[in-house]
Design a protein around this motif. Sequence first.
Motif, PDB file in Angstrom:
ATOM      1  N   LEU A 285      90.325  70.756  20.438  1.00 26.87           N
ATOM      2  CA  LEU A 285      89.782  69.749  19.524  1.00 26.87           C
ATOM      3  C   LEU A 285      88.426  69.234  19.985  1.00 26.87           C
ATOM      4  N   GLY A 286      88.161  69.292  21.286  1.00 31.35           N
ATOM      5  CA  GLY A 286      86.900  68.801  21.827  1.00 31.35           C
ATOM      6  C   GLY A 286      85.769  69.804  21.815  1.00 31.35           C
ATOM      7  N   ASP A 287      86.001  71.009  21.322  1.00 26.29           N
ATOM      8  CA  ASP A 287      84.968  72.052  21.293  1.00 26.29           C
ATOM      9  C   ASP A 287      84.268  72.028  19.933  1.00 26.29           C
ATOM     10  N   PRO A 288      83.017  71.591  19.882  1.00 26.64           N
ATOM     11  CA  PRO A 288      82.328  71.514  18.595  1.00 26.64           C
ATOM     12  C   PRO A 288      82.063  72.878  17.952  1.00 26.64           C
ATOM     13  N   THR A 289      82.173  73.973  18.724  1.00 27.29           N
ATOM     14  CA  THR A 289      81.954  75.308  18.156  1.00 27.29           C
ATOM     15  C   THR A 289      83.255  75.939  17.665  1.00 27.29           C
ATOM     16  N   GLY A 290      84.381  75.292  17.936  1.00 34.63           N
ATOM     17  CA  GLY A 290      85.668  75.825  17.513  1.00 34.63           C
ATOM     18  C   GLY A 290      85.966  75.468  16.063  1.00 34.63           C
ATOM     19  N   PHE A 291      86.859  76.229  15.482  1.00 34.42           N
ATOM     20  CA  PHE A 291      87.366  75.956  14.142  1.00 34.42           C
ATOM     21  C   PHE A 291      88.871  75.915  14.271  1.00 34.42           C
ATOM     22  N   VAL A 292      89.458  74.754  14.021  1.00 32.87           N
ATOM     23  CA  VAL A 292      90.867  74.512  14.295  1.00 32.87           C
ATOM     24  C   VAL A 292      91.527  73.985  13.028  1.00 32.87           C
ATOM     25  N   GLN A 293      92.560  74.686  12.570  1.00 31.39           N
ATOM     26  CA  GLN A 293      93.235  74.289  11.343  1.00 31.39           C
ATOM     27  C   GLN A 293      94.743  74.234  11.542  1.00 31.39           C
ATOM     28  N   ALA A 294      95.343  73.204  10.969  1.00 38.63           N
ATOM     29  CA  ALA A 294      96.797  73.100  10.896  1.00 38.63           C
ATOM     30  C   ALA A 294      97.242  73.860   9.661  1.00 38.63           C
ATOM     31  N   VAL A 295      98.352  74.544   9.772  1.00 35.93           N
ATOM     32  CA  VAL A 295      98.954  75.236   8.642  1.00 35.93           C
ATOM     33  C   VAL A 295     100.080  74.346   8.124  1.00 35.93           C
TER      34      VAL A 295
END
Length: 157
Positions: free
Chosen positions: A50-60
């Motif tokens: 969650l702290g990585d601004p380059t990541g893309f994180v999605q809940a299903v």
Amino acid sequence: MDDDVRLRDVTEADLEVLLEYEHDPEAVRRSRFPPREREAFMHHWKTRVLGDPTGFVQAVMVGDELAGNLVAWWEGDRRFIGYWFGRAFWGRGIGTRALGLFLAQERNRPLYADPFHANLASVRLLEKHGFERAGTVLHDEDEHLLLVLRQPVGARL
């Protein structure tokens, strides 16, 4: 199927459920991914995911239930994806629909994944979405397939 699958941002409130999913013995066996202890899991998710601004994180989400997560991150110059679903959501086409929604938003290509070679359901899921085998990698003593998606979803080859 009448399962309403949608994506949303992962929140810290989701982490307890995701921790529970990571500790499912059958999921651990299939993925060959050792579960983290609670403190390490929470630290990893809060700082590195969650702290990585380059990541893309999605809940299903399936209806109002958290079914799992999908994540894209950089390792050096390669963009990887990973996912984890609760066992109650396996075998229902949820992963297929969720990954399709995710790939429509995650436009970086090439995109890599490295599932455990014997996790046939995961390998099939990725190949169904256009990932192709590009070799193998070792994680500890375990052989994982290196899969790559070179074209955006729906692109002409």
